[in-house]
Design a protein around this motif. Structure first.
Motif, PDB file in Angstrom:
ATOM      1  N   ARG A 152       0.839  -1.210   0.000  1.00 23.59           N
ATOM      2  CA  ARG A 152       0.000   0.000   0.000  1.00 23.59           C
ATOM      3  C   ARG A 152       0.868   1.252   0.000  1.00 23.59           C
ATOM      4  O   ARG A 152       0.579   2.221  -0.715  1.00 23.59           O
ATOM      5  CB  ARG A 152      -0.949   0.002   1.199  1.00 23.59           C
ATOM      6  N   ASP A 153       1.943   1.235   0.774  1.00 23.78           N
ATOM      7  CA  ASP A 153       2.852   2.379   0.777  1.00 23.78           C
ATOM      8  C   ASP A 153       3.468   2.596  -0.598  1.00 23.78           C
ATOM      9  O   ASP A 153       3.642   3.733  -1.039  1.00 23.78           O
ATOM     10  CB  ASP A 153       3.938   2.202   1.832  1.00 23.78           C
ATOM     11  N   LEU A 154       3.793   1.517  -1.285  1.00 21.71           N
ATOM     12  CA  LEU A 154       4.300   1.646  -2.652  1.00 21.71           C
ATOM     13  C   LEU A 154       3.285   2.355  -3.546  1.00 21.71           C
ATOM     14  O   LEU A 154       3.642   3.242  -4.331  1.00 21.71           O
ATOM     15  CB  LEU A 154       4.621   0.271  -3.246  1.00 21.71           C
ATOM     16  N   LEU A 155       2.024   1.979  -3.419  1.00 20.96           N
ATOM     17  CA  LEU A 155       0.978   2.623  -4.227  1.00 20.96           C
ATOM     18  C   LEU A 155       0.905   4.115  -3.933  1.00 20.96           C
ATOM     19  O   LEU A 155       0.794   4.926  -4.858  1.00 20.96           O
ATOM     20  CB  LEU A 155      -0.389   1.983  -3.959  1.00 20.96           C
ATOM     21  N   TYR A 156       0.966   4.477  -2.670  1.00 18.56           N
ATOM     22  CA  TYR A 156       0.893   5.894  -2.314  1.00 18.56           C
ATOM     23  C   TYR A 156       2.079   6.671  -2.887  1.00 18.56           C
ATOM     24  O   TYR A 156       1.908   7.772  -3.403  1.00 18.56           O
ATOM     25  CB  TYR A 156       0.830   6.079  -0.795  1.00 18.56           C
ATOM     26  N   VAL A 157       3.266   6.104  -2.812  1.00 20.37           N
ATOM     27  CA  VAL A 157       4.445   6.787  -3.354  1.00 20.37           C
ATOM     28  C   VAL A 157       4.324   6.931  -4.875  1.00 20.37           C
ATOM     29  O   VAL A 157       4.576   8.005  -5.427  1.00 20.37           O
ATOM     30  CB  VAL A 157       5.747   6.046  -2.971  1.00 20.37           C
ATOM     31  N   ILE A 158       3.916   5.873  -5.540  1.00 14.75           N
ATOM     32  CA  ILE A 158       3.765   5.932  -7.000  1.00 14.75           C
ATOM     33  C   ILE A 158       2.717   6.967  -7.381  1.00 14.75           C
ATOM     34  O   ILE A 158       2.897   7.730  -8.336  1.00 14.75           O
ATOM     35  CB  ILE A 158       3.423   4.538  -7.565  1.00 14.75           C
TER      36      ILE A 158
ATOM     37  N   HIS B 125      10.872   6.086 -10.902  1.00 13.95           N
ATOM     38  CA  HIS B 125      11.639   4.871 -11.171  1.00 13.95           C
ATOM     39  C   HIS B 125      11.892   4.179  -9.837  1.00 13.95           C
ATOM     40  O   HIS B 125      11.658   4.750  -8.761  1.00 13.95           O
ATOM     41  CB  HIS B 125      12.938   5.195 -11.915  1.00 13.95           C
ATOM     42  N   GLY B 126      12.353   2.941  -9.911  1.00 14.00           N
ATOM     43  CA  GLY B 126      12.522   2.133  -8.706  1.00 14.00           C
ATOM     44  C   GLY B 126      13.378   2.779  -7.636  1.00 14.00           C
ATOM     45  O   GLY B 126      13.047   2.734  -6.453  1.00 14.00           O
ATOM     46  N   LEU B 127      14.492   3.397  -8.035  1.00 16.40           N
ATOM     47  CA  LEU B 127      15.385   4.004  -7.052  1.00 16.40           C
ATOM     48  C   LEU B 127      14.726   5.183  -6.345  1.00 16.40           C
ATOM     49  O   LEU B 127      14.883   5.354  -5.133  1.00 16.40           O
ATOM     50  CB  LEU B 127      16.687   4.453  -7.725  1.00 16.40           C
ATOM     51  N   ALA B 128      13.934   5.972  -7.067  1.00 14.58           N
ATOM     52  CA  ALA B 128      13.226   7.100  -6.437  1.00 14.58           C
ATOM     53  C   ALA B 128      12.195   6.590  -5.430  1.00 14.58           C
ATOM     54  O   ALA B 128      12.040   7.161  -4.344  1.00 14.58           O
ATOM     55  CB  ALA B 128      12.549   7.960  -7.503  1.00 14.58           C
TER      56      ALA B 128
END
Length: 91
Positions: free
Chosen positions: A9-15, A22-25
């Motif tokens: 879920r945190d990944l979704l919020y960041v995206i 990109h992955g590193l960001a």
């Protein structure tokens, strides 16, 4: 969204909050939030899971760099999650 981990879920919020990160960001943003290192072995398999679930699309910026964007379904899922959260916590 109920079947995602908190990390996913945190990944979704960041995206959602960045323009084609990109992955590193994404990794750097989460490391600031979690205040610890996020290993590639944790990050990329979870990004792939979100792609497989149809919540995120993966694009290619160049031979070495992929970028990520929310799909419409991913956007709807985040909106539904926010509505559900505000039922219980309205800051």
């Amino acid at each position: 969204m109920y079947d995602l981990t908190g990390f996913q879920r945190d990944l979704l919020y960041v995206i959602a909050g960045e323009e084609e990160p990109h992955g590193l960001a994404i990794k750097e943003e989460l490391e600031q939030y979690y205040e610890k290192e996020i290993h590639h072995g944790r990050l990329y398999p979870n990004l792939d899971t979100l792609v497989d679930k149809g919540l995120v699309e993966k694009g290619r910026r160049d031979r070495r760099t992929n970028f990520y964007t929310l799909t419409r379904r991913g956007q709807r899922e985040l909106e539904a999650r926010r509505e559900w959260e505000t039922q219980y916590v309205d800051l």
